[in-house]
Scaffold this motif. Sequence first.
Motif, mmCIF file in Angstrom:
data_model
loop_
_atom_site.group_PDB
_atom_site.id
_atom_site.type_symbol
_atom_site.label_atom_id
_atom_site.label_comp_id
_atom_site.label_asym_id
_atom_site.label_seq_id
_atom_site.Cartn_x
_atom_site.Cartn_y
_atom_site.Cartn_z
ATOM 1 N N ASN A 13 0.669 -1.135 -0.051
ATOM 2 C CA ASN A 13 0.016 0.111 -0.048
ATOM 3 C C ASN A 13 0.748 1.180 0.014
ATOM 4 O O ASN A 13 1.822 1.205 0.716
ATOM 5 N N PHE A 14 0.576 2.319 -0.844
ATOM 6 C CA PHE A 14 1.336 3.656 -0.927
ATOM 7 C C PHE A 14 0.494 4.540 -0.421
ATOM 8 O O PHE A 14 -0.758 4.752 -0.730
ATOM 9 N N SER A 15 0.955 5.444 0.353
ATOM 10 C CA SER A 15 0.647 6.808 0.540
ATOM 11 C C SER A 15 1.041 7.792 -0.544
ATOM 12 O O SER A 15 2.075 8.023 -0.841
ATOM 13 N N ILE A 16 -0.148 8.361 -1.139
ATOM 14 C CA ILE A 16 0.081 9.200 -2.214
ATOM 15 C C ILE A 16 -0.625 10.667 -1.898
ATOM 16 O O ILE A 16 -1.591 10.610 -1.539
ATOM 17 N N ARG A 17 0.763 11.646 -1.930
ATOM 18 C CA ARG A 17 0.299 12.897 -1.383
ATOM 19 C C ARG A 17 -1.062 13.547 -2.494
ATOM 20 O O ARG A 17 -0.801 13.470 -3.647
ATOM 21 N N GLY A 18 -2.006 14.025 -1.741
ATOM 22 C CA GLY A 18 -2.994 14.484 -2.258
ATOM 23 C C GLY A 18 -4.026 13.638 -2.949
ATOM 24 O O GLY A 18 -5.309 14.061 -3.428
ATOM 25 N N GLU A 19 -3.830 12.267 -2.988
ATOM 26 C CA GLU A 19 -4.723 11.509 -3.749
ATOM 27 C C GLU A 19 -5.300 10.234 -3.018
ATOM 28 O O GLU A 19 -6.409 9.932 -3.348
ATOM 29 N N GLY A 20 -4.382 9.848 -1.910
ATOM 30 C CA GLY A 20 -5.035 8.788 -1.068
ATOM 31 C C GLY A 20 -4.328 7.606 -0.903
ATOM 32 O O GLY A 20 -2.949 7.895 -0.834
ATOM 33 N N ILE A 21 -4.698 6.328 -0.785
ATOM 34 C CA ILE A 21 -4.001 5.184 -0.583
ATOM 35 C C ILE A 21 -4.027 4.406 -2.046
ATOM 36 O O ILE A 21 -5.201 4.182 -2.078
ATOM 37 N N ALA A 22 -3.011 3.954 -2.409
ATOM 38 C CA ALA A 22 -2.864 3.012 -3.572
ATOM 39 C C ALA A 22 -2.431 1.814 -3.197
ATOM 40 O O ALA A 22 -1.839 1.528 -2.219
ATOM 41 N N GLU A 23 -2.611 0.954 -4.067
ATOM 42 C CA GLU A 23 -2.395 -0.774 -3.846
ATOM 43 C C GLU A 23 -1.480 -0.980 -5.299
ATOM 44 O O GLU A 23 -1.643 -0.710 -6.358
ATOM 45 N N TYR A 24 -0.525 -1.950 -5.024
ATOM 46 C CA TYR A 24 0.456 -2.314 -6.060
ATOM 47 C C TYR A 24 0.303 -3.778 -5.619
ATOM 48 O O TYR A 24 0.728 -4.509 -4.470
ATOM 49 N N ASN A 25 0.098 -4.759 -6.450
ATOM 50 C CA ASN A 25 0.137 -6.253 -6.500
ATOM 51 C C ASN A 25 1.424 -6.701 -7.612
ATOM 52 O O ASN A 25 1.566 -6.414 -8.607
ATOM 53 N N GLY A 26 2.518 -7.029 -6.710
ATOM 54 C CA GLY A 26 3.651 -7.753 -7.094
ATOM 55 C C GLY A 26 3.329 -8.882 -8.133
ATOM 56 O O GLY A 26 4.302 -9.136 -9.063
ATOM 57 N N GLN A 27 2.229 -9.584 -7.856
ATOM 58 C CA GLN A 27 2.431 -10.646 -8.991
ATOM 59 C C GLN A 27 2.130 -10.463 -10.363
ATOM 60 O O GLN A 27 2.562 -10.877 -11.239
ATOM 61 N N ASN A 28 1.228 -9.269 -10.336
ATOM 62 C CA ASN A 28 0.694 -9.074 -11.918
ATOM 63 C C ASN A 28 1.415 -7.471 -12.039
ATOM 64 O O ASN A 28 0.648 -7.158 -13.269
ATOM 65 N N ASN A 29 2.180 -7.059 -11.314
ATOM 66 C CA ASN A 29 2.571 -5.763 -11.520
ATOM 67 C C ASN A 29 1.556 -4.573 -11.879
ATOM 68 O O ASN A 29 1.600 -3.809 -12.311
#
Length: 320
Positions: A94-110
Amino acid sequence: MQALQKYLFVFLYTLTGIAFSQSPSFNFQKLGSEEGLNNANIFSIQQHENGLMYFTTQNGVYYYDGYRFRQLQIDSLKSNTLLYAVIKDKNTLNFSIRGEGIAEYNGQNNAFRFPPRFRFNNNADQLLLSDNYIYALTSGIKLTTLETATGRVINDELRKNDRLNQAYCIYRSRSGKLLLGRSDGLYELIGERQVKIELGKKVKIHSITENNEGELILGTENRILFLRDLKIVREQLPRYQKKSSTFLLGGEKSINKLLTDDFGRIWFTSFPDENLFLLQNNQVYDVFELLGIAPSLINCIYKDRENNIWVGTYNDGVYL
């Protein structure tokens, strides 16, 4: 015989005194561009269950395999807005992105995406995940809680009612308690509520960690507090070998970024976070000074499973 015993006692006493007065020694490495780390501003450090070390930087996320840093090639990630990364499970960040919210990254399928319910005006530099909530901390300012099922954003009511009531740190204890340090004390996060834990005194909680004996350790202004069953059992005033001229308003010298290792040593920074300190045998050592490292703003410190201490700096790379 008695004379021999007397001399032997004096010798051992002197030897013990010398041993405890000696400064600790360390092996260290500085890791940077030669190892493939192409940005020297390190926001956060975490270790994956597979042993790889992950680093959030100003131009994206890198992982380190013990030899080289490799950057995660993530489409659509705007590196200049990335604030923090937290490992959710073996496949997901999970990423904290300034001004946008919380993003998700799945390493299996990029796959990189913003779940629609995770978008909000965000500037959190720490994240703590539970089954139903994401706790997003803007250090030294406020806590924002996101209900993951609905996307409902719960603002910091304590700060809303008192603008001077700042949120400094969040921590998951070994027992599973989610803890929050604020300028008016220690809180437990229960769902969307912040429940005050009475410590018997009003203290600012700048950092939280836990030792192998099950004691919670709190970094406050000037002191380190040790808790058992959420009760203060002892406290320690770090005595620095050199007096610092840098204090917060009110004469405070905050204890920040606390962590402990398996040998009972306590590592921390202190305002303005330009040196790494070690508390050992009731003595505080300036680790950077011992290693000949120039003071550098420290963004984060981390202990891996092998008791190595990682230090992420602002614009000076990583020290191990």
